[in-house]
Scaffold this motif. Structure first.
Motif, short mmCIF file in Angstrom:
data_model
loop_
_atom_site.label_atom_id
_atom_site.label_comp_id
_atom_site.label_asym_id
_atom_site.label_seq_id
_atom_site.Cartn_x
_atom_site.Cartn_y
_atom_site.Cartn_z
N ALA A 57 0.83 -1.21 0.00
CA ALA A 57 0.00 0.00 0.00
C ALA A 57 0.86 1.25 0.00
O ALA A 57 0.63 2.18 -0.77
N SER A 58 1.88 1.28 0.85
CA SER A 58 2.68 2.49 1.01
C SER A 58 3.73 2.62 -0.08
O SER A 58 4.15 3.71 -0.43
N LYS A 118 -5.74 3.80 -3.60
CA LYS A 118 -4.51 3.76 -2.78
C LYS A 118 -4.81 4.20 -1.34
O LYS A 118 -4.26 3.66 -0.39
N HIS A 173 -7.70 3.84 0.08
CA HIS A 173 -8.45 2.67 0.57
C HIS A 173 -7.49 1.57 1.04
O HIS A 173 -7.59 1.06 2.16
N GLU A 174 -6.53 1.25 0.17
CA GLU A 174 -5.59 0.16 0.44
C GLU A 174 -4.70 0.47 1.66
O GLU A 174 -4.46 -0.40 2.50
N LEU A 175 -4.22 1.71 1.75
CA LEU A 175 -3.36 2.09 2.87
C LEU A 175 -4.12 1.97 4.19
O LEU A 175 -3.59 1.46 5.19
N LEU A 198 -6.76 0.13 4.77
CA LEU A 198 -7.02 -1.29 5.06
C LEU A 198 -5.82 -1.88 5.79
O LEU A 198 -5.98 -2.63 6.76
N HIS A 247 -12.80 4.98 2.49
CA HIS A 247 -13.05 3.78 1.70
C HIS A 247 -14.16 3.93 0.68
O HIS A 247 -14.36 3.05 -0.14
N THR A 251 2.52 7.52 0.67
CA THR A 251 2.36 6.91 -0.67
C THR A 251 2.84 7.85 -1.76
O THR A 251 3.30 7.40 -2.80
#
Lengths: 150, 149
Positions: A41-42, B22, B24-26, B28, B38, B60
């Motif tokens: 993710a990061s 991204k 959302h993913e971070l 999670l 989300h 990110t």
């Protein structure tokens, strides 16, 4: 994703007093899968967070969590408290390594209330500790809050 | 000893489109279930134009936006396998939402060598990245301290 999780309640400047404690956030134990997900993710693919062999090689005994994951936990504490666009400043110092199965508890205290740049602001300190009370990260923040009736 | 002549040097600018998926993913991975991170619908229902960046979403921008970040560190003489993240600080100057296109410029603002108690030397580097959005508005300052043992 389903959104059964509830939105945090809106907080006003008048609701917060110096000395108030931010409701504690106790995170689930850190897992290897979580670190793999956090790496993806990061975009921080430093293998010492995901590959146990590298951790052994560097003599740190297994893998360690990304510091930014712990800052992410503290970010969750703060965004639950003030909302996602209220933070003006947020900084942490990483104090010690977080390992698998560590249970991180985030807490914080309000240290100041003031007005600046036409905004009502609060300042405070936060920290993340593990199950033994060892401090993993500590830091400070500034956030702007709405005033009632404005 | 860290080469102090590198202080003040900026890496080439990079651009990054802030992605809803991204954020959302971070979150999670962090385990932050706040619906605002989300769901576009939840964010808009709460009055935001799109999914807002969460407090540490800027990480990110750095890793995905600046694919050459590690290369740049190597170029100024950093042994990247020996990096420890010492500090991270964000100054949020304006809200950032999914869909924003950011331009970041990273500058080495400080660098020094210090002797540890055991006699070994370590370098302490401070990097600052300034981000502007598609309207030319400055939205974020990120300050990072890296310790290289």
């Amino acid at each position: 994703m389903t959104t059964e999780a509830k939105l945090p309640t809106k907080r006003y400047f008048e609701d917060v007093q110096v000395g108030d404690e931010i409701p504690r956030l106790v995170k689930a134990p850190v897992t290897h899968l979580q670190l793999v997900r956090y790496a993806g993710a990061s975009g921080d693919f430093n293998p010492l967070h995901t590959d146990p062999k590298i951790g052994e090689m560097l003599g740190i005994g297994g893998i360690i969590a990304h510091g930014m994951l712990i800052m992410g936990f503290l970010g969750q504490l703060l965004s639950d408290y003030v909302g996602p666009t209220a933070l003006r400043k947020f900084g942490v110092r990483f104090k010690s390594m977080t390992r698998l199965d560590d249970v991180i508890t985030c807490s914080g205290t309000i240290t100041e209330k003031y007005e600046a740049d036409g905004e009502a602001r609060i300042a405070g300190k936060v920290q993340a500790v593990d199950q033994n009370g060892d401090v993993k990260a500590s830091g400070t923040f500034v956030a702007a809050l709405p005033k009632r009736g404005e | 000893m860290f080469d102090q002549s590198k202080i003040g040097q900026s890496f080439p600018p990079f651009t990054y489109q802030v992605e809803r998926s991204k954020i959302h993913e971070l979150n999670l991975a962090i385990g932050d279930e706040n619906p605002l991170y989300h769901s576009k619908e939840a964010a808009q229902a709460a009055g935001y134009p799109d999914v807002p960046a969460s407090p540490t979403t800027p990480t990110t921008f750095q890793f995905w936006g600046n694919a050459d970040f590690v290369k740049h560190l190597v170029a100024i003489g950093v042994n990247v396998m020996r990096i420890i993240h010492g500090e991270e600080e964000y100054e949020y100057l304006a809200p950032i939402y999914a869909g924003d296109v950011l331009t970041g410029v990273t500058t080495l603002v400080d660098g020094k060598s210090r002797q540890s108690k055991d006699g070994s030397s370590m370098d302490i580097l401070t990097l600052e990245t300034r981000y502007t959005n598609q309207s030319g508005q400055e939205v974020l300052k990120a300050r990072q301290v890296l310790i290289v043992r």
